[in-house]
Design an enzyme around this catalytic site. Sequence first.
Site, PDB file in Angstrom:
ATOM      1  CD  GLU A  13      35.140 -26.874   4.140  1.00 42.66           C
ATOM      2  OE1 GLU A  13      34.552 -26.487   3.118  1.00 42.66           O
ATOM      3  OE2 GLU A  13      34.568 -27.478   5.063  1.00 42.66           O
ATOM      4  CB  SER A  14      36.372 -28.288  -2.498  1.00 39.65           C
ATOM      5  OG  SER A  14      35.128 -27.642  -2.286  1.00 39.65           O
ATOM      6  CB  CYS A  21      32.179 -35.975  -4.122  1.00 40.29           C
ATOM      7  SG  CYS A  21      32.133 -34.358  -3.320  1.00 40.29           S
ATOM      8  CE  LYS A  77      31.057 -39.177   6.318  1.00 39.40           C
ATOM      9  NZ  LYS A  77      30.747 -37.823   6.666  1.00 39.40           N
TER      10      LYS A  77
END
Lengths: 253, 253
Positions: free
Chosen positions: B85-86, B33, B60
């Site tokens: 959150e990237s 990802c 998951k």
Amino acid sequence: MVLTGVTSKAVRKGDPEPPLAPGKFRVYNMRFCPWAEKAMIYVAAKGIDAEVININVTDKPEWYFSKHYQGKAPAIEHNGKIVIESGYIPEYLDDAFPESRILPTDPYEKVQQKLLMERLTAIQSPTQCHFCSSDNLRDRSLKEEKQPKVFEVLKQAEDLLADEFYAGSAPGYPDYLSFPFFEKCWWAASLDGVVDLPTTSFPGEEKYPKLTRWFDRMLNSDAVQSVTQSIEHGAAFMNAYATHQPMDYDLGL
Amino acid sequence: MVLTGVTSKAVRKGDPEPPLAPGKFRVYNMRFCPWAEKAMIYVAAKGIDAEVININVTDKPEWYFSKHYQGKAPAIEHNGKIVIESGYIPEYLDDAFPESRILPTDPYEKVQQKLLMERLTAIQSPTQCHFCSSDNLRDRSLKEEKQPKVFEVLKQAEDLLADEFYAGSAPGYPDYLSFPFFEKCWWAASLDGVVDLPTTSFPGEEKYPKLTRWFDRMLNSDAVQSVTQSIEHGAAFMNAYATHQPMDYDLGL
């Protein structure tokens, strides 16, 4: 008054660049734009002594492209440097004016407030589409189909409000920066046939009690009051935009 | 080695939560990802001693929703707190580990690097659509129609590169955080009939000389090498994703 020029007429193509006094902080604004309003509210909340230049973003002044490469509002000018983008101006202001810092200094608390702002922005986006896109405001027959999504967004915002304000017991980063979009929803609610929401005690005490108290407190705060437009002029501008009428950037002046 | 578990098998539904040693820093990752890779590269570039848990984001693990309310990767766990959150993890890392700060401390320089990252992200979005959406990777007959946009994006990135790196003479915030998407473009170029770009000296010295040198330097940097996957496995995973085949999160292990 800390902010000057909030109600100045918009400068447009052909107008000269207003001279900037040495050391003066400047905000390039568009009076009805929610993104520009984010920067304006943040500047006001921090008590920065600033001069506001309103921009006609349809007929942009030629010199304004030297400030913002796309000619968009908002932008700020500070010590001869320009900072653009409503998503980045607030943090710059906290870094450059740390004595009136709004974001927490604790790294974890700071990122939590940014993430909450992000969630509020994400849930607001269907509302923005509903109110700002010409399709929906122009075609009022879509109301019944579209408004359940708006109610859902408001319910999510209600559920995310865990204290008096999103930032806690006092307004902060997520409050100041999400307010303009709730305000645009309020403006839209004043137009006939767009969405069934009250304009007094918006968005409605019965379904959104916490959010209704929050909106009232935010709307009547000094920061918002010093920069915002009336619901009458705001709604009229929004309506003109949506229905592709000529834009009057000096509406109400 | 600073990072452990980079090549660990992905945990999935039914698997227990791996015990976390007291004081240990953890990254929840998905090996293929690009958003997770942003966080991984930043952690590696800062030299943070961290344990990596790879997540099967199709099946998951139940306990993972207590870390991220949507169960997405990346997330980090630090001193008992979770940051998601990237887009926000890198800045949190700079705030929490200031001794290895990557973002400049000067408010103006900091916001300029963030804005440059934002511009790179904005111009990359058509490339992402081209490579990550199943439609285009699945239907290779779209190549001639779609690839001019990719070339345009690369040209814009070439033009924005004013020094050895986007951050200046050394890699920084815009370099580390934009790299994963250029890398995905490189992976896609290795698949038959997707886009006419070389995989050696990517994206091509003739048309993109600065970007080609930049990509080579970034790809071979310690930070990227310590977290990335091979082009063979990366391209195979991307191809499986695009063509709706079952995902093998342990590909290449």
